[in-house]
Write a protein that holds these residues in place. Structure first.
Motif, PDB file in Angstrom:
ATOM      1  N   VAL A  67       0.865  -1.184   0.000  1.00 13.71           N
ATOM      2  CA  VAL A  67       0.000   0.000   0.000  1.00 13.71           C
ATOM      3  C   VAL A  67       0.898   1.229   0.000  1.00 13.71           C
ATOM      4  O   VAL A  67       1.662   1.453   0.943  1.00 13.71           O
ATOM      5  CB  VAL A  67      -0.934   0.026   1.229  1.00 13.71           C
ATOM      6  CG1 VAL A  67      -1.763   1.311   1.240  1.00 13.71           C
ATOM      7  CG2 VAL A  67      -1.845  -1.201   1.236  1.00 13.71           C
ATOM      8  N   ASN A  68       0.828   2.005  -1.071  1.00  9.29           N
ATOM      9  CA  ASN A  68       1.653   3.210  -1.218  1.00  9.29           C
ATOM     10  C   ASN A  68       0.767   4.432  -0.991  1.00  9.29           C
ATOM     11  O   ASN A  68      -0.087   4.745  -1.814  1.00  9.29           O
ATOM     12  CB  ASN A  68       2.280   3.234  -2.607  1.00  9.29           C
ATOM     13  CG  ASN A  68       3.131   4.465  -2.860  1.00  9.29           C
ATOM     14  OD1 ASN A  68       3.287   4.888  -3.996  1.00  9.29           O
ATOM     15  ND2 ASN A  68       3.699   5.047  -1.821  1.00  9.29           N
ATOM     16  N   ASN A  69       0.982   5.108   0.123  1.00  7.45           N
ATOM     17  CA  ASN A  69       0.136   6.245   0.504  1.00  7.45           C
ATOM     18  C   ASN A  69       0.943   7.236   1.337  1.00  7.45           C
ATOM     19  O   ASN A  69       1.519   6.832   2.359  1.00  7.45           O
ATOM     20  CB  ASN A  69      -1.062   5.741   1.319  1.00  7.45           C
ATOM     21  CG  ASN A  69      -1.970   6.869   1.775  1.00  7.45           C
ATOM     22  OD1 ASN A  69      -2.434   7.662   0.972  1.00  7.45           O
ATOM     23  ND2 ASN A  69      -2.194   6.953   3.080  1.00  7.45           N
ATOM     24  N   PRO A  70       1.012   8.505   0.872  1.00  2.11           N
ATOM     25  CA  PRO A  70       0.615   9.096  -0.400  1.00  2.11           C
ATOM     26  C   PRO A  70       1.320   8.420  -1.582  1.00  2.11           C
ATOM     27  O   PRO A  70       2.376   7.829  -1.417  1.00  2.11           O
ATOM     28  CB  PRO A  70       1.026  10.558  -0.256  1.00  2.11           C
ATOM     29  CG  PRO A  70       1.056  10.806   1.212  1.00  2.11           C
ATOM     30  CD  PRO A  70       1.548   9.523   1.806  1.00  2.11           C
ATOM     31  N   SER A  71       0.707   8.546  -2.750  1.00  2.00           N
ATOM     32  CA  SER A  71       1.087   7.696  -3.876  1.00  2.00           C
ATOM     33  C   SER A  71       2.080   8.326  -4.829  1.00  2.00           C
ATOM     34  O   SER A  71       1.997   9.500  -5.172  1.00  2.00           O
ATOM     35  CB  SER A  71      -0.170   7.318  -4.662  1.00  2.00           C
ATOM     36  OG  SER A  71       0.150   6.733  -5.907  1.00  2.00           O
TER      37      SER A  71
END
Length: 406
Positions: free
Chosen positions: A208-212
């Motif tokens: 999960v990449n957040n912020p992307s």
């Protein structure tokens, strides 16, 4: 003590002679020595999608216009975002002390790990020094986390569009990559049904990449909770790439995913590179929680989004954080180009503006814009992109006529 001489002939037979006295061997038949260096299986499996696309772009910028690169995710290259003096001074003091010139512990100095833990610890996700592993940048943090979570033959779930490093590292380790979709019409939220449908008995983790990167999106608390619900139902851990964790715009709030989890194990990867504007210093970490500050760079994002939204044939997606903006290309209005790679190549050729085609991120017919360039440069870049699109844009009727002529 007796001494021994060990000799091997060309047929790999071993002869041991006592006291170092070697018999006369005469002519020994055997294969002729030759070099036999071969590339490793890991190196053969290593593939960088960005390099594979960008390195094949055989175009030169327009010589009548200075080059503007909107492709490199390095906030330091233009000099408009200088490193804070306090950060630089701290490094100078560490160097001058002479205490850190030798080998450090493999997981990092205890004192440094304690500081990182104290900085990120909160009641929802408490941290101690032993919960922090220091790494050579966030990239190595991701590599180590993958090595811990997945074995060859297993698979990981990776966002599409998403940062190319995940695929590069996984394939080199013999790990299968399954792409789950992000939804541009929902500001790049995860397609949760698609995500869950990909999970099987060999799934090792969800990234999960957040912020992307490349989308510039920031997930809401409620959306993160839904992601955690999927991970909890499927008993799949999360590798959280939160290198842009502090870089959210004023109207948004960043929620470290570990602070919302009650039962899903999470390895969060971060580092100094982006937030402190020192990507070349290669300092990263793995932990189970993350920091939360606001990085105020929304002016360029708003400017770029507004400018590109006004261009016929482009559909930018409003970003909420990180330092990127994804722009959709309505390819039917640009029939001259087969795909986003050809589109961005011609943009370089005519306008000397370099944006990464989103095929680099497994998401064709978009391109990514980096927002950290100086404002005047961004204005000029958007103006050139508009000029380019106006030159090549065709309305639907024109596109249909062109199709009929084929």
């Amino acid at each position: 003590m007796d001494s021994y001489l060990i000799q091997m002939n060309g047929n790999s037979d071993v002869h041991v002679h006592r006291n170092g006295n070697s018999p006369s061997l005469g002519k020994v038949k055997g294969r002729k020595p030759r070099w036999a260096v071969r590339a490793s299986e890991m190196s053969k499996k290593t593939f960088n999608p960005i390099r594979a696309i960008v390195d094949t772009m055989k175009v030169e910028p327009n010589p009548n216009k200075p080059m503007i690169s909107l492709s490199l995710g390095d906030p330091t290259v233009f000099g408009n975002l200088p490193t804070d003096d306090e950060v630089t001074q701290a490094v100078k003091e560490a160097l001058d002390s002479g205490n850190y010139n030798g080998y450090a512990p493999s997981v990092g100095y205890q004192s440094c790990r304690q500081v990182v833990a104290a900085y990120y610890s909160c009641p929802e996700a408490p941290l101690e020094a032993q919960d922090v592993i220091l790494t050579s940048g966030c990239s190595q943090a991701i590599e180590l986390a993958l090595a811990v979570l997945a074995n060859p033959g297993q698979n990981i779930l990776v966002p599409r569009p998403g940062f190319s490093l995940y695929k590069t590292l996984a394939l080199s380790m013999g790990i299968e990559v399954k792409f789950y979709n992000l939804l541009p019409e929902k500001s790049w939220e995860i397609d949760l049904k698609h995500l869950e449908s990909l999970v099987d008995e060999k799934t090792a983790c969800v990234i999960v990449n957040n912020p992307s990167n490349p989308c510039g999106s920031v997930f809401s608390k409620s959306h993160l909770q839904k992601i955690l619900a999927v991970a909890s139902r499927q008993c799949v851990p999360i590798l959280a790439d939160e290198i842009y964790g502090d870089m959210v715009f004023a109207e948004c709030k960043y929620e470290p995913i570990a602070t919302l989890s009650t039962n899903v194990p999470i390895l969060s990867c971060g580092g100094l590179a982006k937030r402190w504007l020192v990507p070349g210093w290669r300092m990263g970490w793995i932990l189970v929680n993350d920091r939360r500050d606001i990085f105020g760079n929304e002016s360029n994002a708003d400017l770029c989004y507004a400018a590109l939204s006004a261009i016929s044939g482009l559909q930018p997606i409003q970003p909420s954080g990180a330092m990127y903006l994804m722009v959709g290309i309505e390819m039917e209005h640009f029939p001259k180009f087969e795909n986003d790679v050809e589109f961005t190549e011609q943009l370089i050729l005519e306008q000397s503006v370099f944006c990464l085609p989103a095929s680099c991120f497994e998401y064709p017919n978009f391109f990514r814009v980096v927002l950290t360039v100086p404002e005047e440069m961004m204005v000029e870049a958007c103006s050139r992109i508009q000029e380019f699109c106006e030159r090549h844009y065709q309305d639907n009727e024109g596109a249909q006529d062109l199709e009929c002529d084929k």
